[in-house]
Enzyme design. Structure first.
Site, PDB file in Angstrom:
ATOM      1  N   GLY A   1      -8.597  59.313  17.968  1.00  0.00           N
ATOM      2  CA  GLY A   1      -8.323  59.741  16.614  1.00  0.00           C
ATOM      3  C   GLY A   1      -6.897  60.247  16.491  1.00  0.00           C
ATOM      4  O   GLY A   1      -6.284  60.670  17.487  1.00  0.00           O
ATOM      5  N   CYS A   2      -6.361  60.216  15.282  1.00  0.00           N
ATOM      6  CA  CYS A   2      -4.962  60.609  15.080  1.00  0.00           C
ATOM      7  C   CYS A   2      -4.769  62.111  15.292  1.00  0.00           C
ATOM      8  O   CYS A   2      -3.882  62.533  16.049  1.00  0.00           O
ATOM      9  CB  CYS A   2      -4.472  60.170  13.709  1.00  0.00           C
ATOM     10  SG  CYS A   2      -5.540  60.669  12.331  1.00  0.00           S
TER      11      CYS A   2
END
Length: 336
Positions: free
Chosen positions: A150-151
């Site tokens: 995930g970012c």
């Protein structure tokens, strides 16, 4: 011969960035793009930036046909929908880099609690390489399925994991305060991301309930050997792209210089990690795969700062970097 890469769910922002990076990759070729909504249109009709650069029709996803066209799939589908597709692709002997959260966590129960769906391939959970080459390259290089991070977790795990592993900070009472550009919410229109809602405004959301929080705890817990306690608050900011995470930790026999020393040692062979003396900003990394890390002392805490481009290092750049690891290429190919 170039490695053939197919993009599933090719109409979004991360898909476009992946295509853009792959078009300049010396050993990769985009050979198939899929979409349910825009079947039959050219990819350039959906992403006009690709005009005269890539002329492929958007096709419906038919697993057998797609697997014959591709050696590797970049799966840009939402959670839940992705896992079933990934399972079929692996059965068709196609390598997969999955952009969803379906294989990032190690616990099926935790996944189903946070994501509110039954996992379509539960026996695979906990068996998939986590796609941060800076920390998990040994697992990635031999993998046929990669869970792209995930970012937000990328911006937290990269500064925290080496410090926790070295015993430089306490595992409890970690505060991660993150700001993200609107592109992090995807391309589909939603009320909260309309221009009039986001312009000239900044606001927190999903306080204590964001699905990236368990991912941070899960991955960082692998380095601590014990349960970590992270309080994560994301904010939506009126910019197109970028993530800035300000992280508050309690030192354990460490000062700012010790933190920088640990980072430099851990990431000495990582071409995209920059340990900087200035305070990084999102403009410093925009459009790149770099992670800029800085640290300052503030009373009885250390303040860690990490800046990334959410669409590149937080998604598509990481996927290309993982592709490079799988095939034993230089990690910078297509990214510098």
């Amino acid at each position: 011969m170039k490695v053939r890469v197919g993009i599933i769910g090719a109409t979004g922002y991360t898909a476009y960035e992946a295509i853009r990076l792959l078009l300049r990759h010396p050993h990769a070729e985009v050979t198939a793009v899929t979409s349910r909504q825009d079947e039959g249109l050219s990819i350039a009709a959906v992403h006009p930036q690709l005009t005269s650069r890539l002329d492929l029709p958007l096709q419906p996803l038919e697993i057998d046909s797609f697997a014959q066209q591709c050696d590797v799939a970049f799966c840009c589908l939402p959670h839940g929908a992705s896992a079933e597709t990934v399972k079929q692709l692996r059965q068709a002997n196609c390598k997969v880099i999955d952009f969803s959260a379906d294989f990032r966590l190690t616990s099926v129960a935790e996944y189903e609690t946070w994501y509110g769906v039954k996992h379509p391939w539960p026996e695979q959970v906990g068996q998939v390489a986590y796609g941060l080459p800076e920390l998990f390259a040994d697992q990635i290089k031999d993998a046929d399925l990669i869970a792209n991070p995930g970012c937000y977790p990328t911006s937290a795990i990269m500064p925290l994991a080496p410090l926790i592993q070295a015993g430089a900070i306490h595992c409890e009472d970690i505060i991660v305060d993150s700001k993200s550009g609107v592109s992090g919410a995807g391309r589909s229109p939603k009320l909260g991301t309309l221009y009039c809602e986001t312009n000239e405004s900044i606001a927190p959301y999903a306080i204590g309930a964001h699905r990236h929080q368990p991912e941070m705890n899960d991955i960082i817990g692998r380095f601590s050997g014990s349960k970590t306690n992270i309080l994560f608050t994301p904010h939506l900011t009126p910019m197109d792209r970028g993530i800035l995470s300000t992280i508050y930790v309690r030192p354990q026999a460490a000062d700012a210089e010790r933190v920088r020393e640990i980072w430099r040692q851990t990431y000495r062979d990582s071409p995209f990690v920059r340990v900087v003396d200035h305070i990084p900003g999102t403009k410093h990394v925009a459009g790149t795969n770099f992670v800029d890390l800085a640290v300052k002392e503030a009373g009885d805490r250390l303040v860690l700062v990490a800046a990334i481009d959410n669409l590149i290092k937080g998604a598509s750049g990481a996927a290309v970097q993982n592709l490079n690891c799988i095939f034993g290429w230089d990690q910078t190919l297509g990214l510098l």
